[in-house]
Design an enzyme around this catalytic site. Structure first.
Site, mmCIF file in Angstrom:
data_model
loop_
_atom_site.group_PDB
_atom_site.id
_atom_site.type_symbol
_atom_site.label_atom_id
_atom_site.label_comp_id
_atom_site.label_asym_id
_atom_site.label_seq_id
_atom_site.Cartn_x
_atom_site.Cartn_y
_atom_site.Cartn_z
ATOM 1 N N ASP A 44 0.871 -1.163 0.000
ATOM 2 C CA ASP A 44 0.000 0.000 0.000
ATOM 3 C C ASP A 44 0.926 1.237 0.000
ATOM 4 O O ASP A 44 2.136 1.100 0.217
ATOM 5 C CB ASP A 44 -0.840 -0.089 1.280
ATOM 6 N N ASP A 46 -0.108 5.209 0.942
ATOM 7 C CA ASP A 46 -0.348 6.201 1.990
ATOM 8 C C ASP A 46 -0.390 5.550 3.369
ATOM 9 O O ASP A 46 -1.131 4.595 3.594
ATOM 10 C CB ASP A 46 -1.683 6.925 1.742
ATOM 11 N N GLU A 90 -12.890 3.903 7.636
ATOM 12 C CA GLU A 90 -12.035 2.996 6.865
ATOM 13 C C GLU A 90 -11.301 2.001 7.776
ATOM 14 O O GLU A 90 -11.197 0.812 7.471
ATOM 15 C CB GLU A 90 -11.017 3.821 6.053
#
Ligand code: TMP
Ligand code: MG
Length: 269
Positions: A44, A46, A90
């Protein structure tokens, strides 16, 4: 055990959590024995390759970097800053991916529509990155350098903005040929003004489909059954799930240990 902690002393730190330490050790030994030629890294971007915070201040995500007067106006700044509303959702360990999914689509869609309205100029992106406080994690240079030396493919799957992500790693001098990026790319018109985002929207909870379709097309990944998967979100472990590979999942997180430890092999917090 002793040999293991000597080889990777970081794993002995109390900030590193593992549900099944002995199984993780076996997996790492097997990956070491198989060598660099069997390895691929999927990460991933960020808050995984970039820092979460620096000197007590949040480090900007690729979307946040666009919040610059060179690119968007004051009114848009007010509307586009939805991180504090949606990021807690999230990463909420109490909600299922199914519950989060429509909210993530809502977040990304709202933000991308606002950005398109701003007629962002391609030639201003590099300056916006320069002016931002974007920051890769400590040790990033060694990580990128070692992977490129060993010709290990590094796939960055990001729900961020691909054009900005590329510029961050370019300005940090680590955009090497073994680095492949799958992300939301901007579509500019002939005059270099943003008119849309390319392809299917990637948000945190549909990375799996994106990962699968893109990975299938990458020849570099064939014959590399060992995957080191890095992420900061509970959506991230899905990346490699259907790729029929051995995985070691490493994660950076401040809290929500319990659910993270059930999803990742190694949790760094
Ligand atoms: P990642 O997949 O590389 O982590 O990038 C996605 C992150 O971007 C995700 O954690 C949420 C964040 N984000 C923002 O900071 N601002 C936004 O407007 C959107 C849509 C996402
Ligand atoms: Mg992330």
């Amino acid at each position: 055990m002793k040999l293991f902690s000597v080889q990777i002393p970081e794993l002995a730190k109390c900030s590193v959590l593992m549900r099944e330490r002995s199984r993780v050790e076996e997996t790492i030994h097997a990956m070491q024995r198989a060598g660099a030629g069997s390895l691929q890294v999927i990460s991933d971007f960020d808050m995984t390759l970039t820092r979460f915070a620096h000197n007590g201040k949040r480090v900007p995500t690729t979307h946040n970097i666009l919040d610059n007067r060179l690119l968007i106006d004051e009114d848009c700044t007010k509307k586009v800053n939805l991180l504090n509303t949606y990021y807690p959702i999230e990463i909420d360990a109490c909600r299922t991916a199914e519950e989060k999914l429509p909210l993530m689509v809502e977040w990304w869609t709202k933000v991308h529509e606002l950005l398109i309205q701003q007629r962002i100029r391609k030639d201003m992106l590099a300056r916006a990155v320069e002016e931002s406080s974007a920051m890769l994690r400590d040790g990033y240079k060694l990580f990128f350098d070692r992977l490129t030396e060993q010709q290990v493919p590094l796939l960055i799957f990001s729900a961020g903005v691909g054009d900005v992500l590329e510029e961050v790693i370019r300005q940090n001098h680590v955009f090497y040929p073994n680095v492949h990026i799958i992300s939301n790319y901007m579509d500019f018109d002939q005059t270099g003004v943003l008119r849309a985002f390319k392809g299917q929207l990637i948000h945190t909870f549909n990375k799996r489909e994106g990962a699968l379709s893109h990975a299938a097309g990458l020849r570099e990944l064939q014959g590399r059954p060992n995957v080191l998967l890095l992420g900061d979100s509970l959506g991230d472990p899905d990346h490699g799930e259907e790729m029929n590979v051995e995985e070691t999942r490493i994660l950076k997180v401040e809290e929500r240990k319990e659910s993270y430890i059930n999803s990742f092999d190694i949790v760094c917090w």
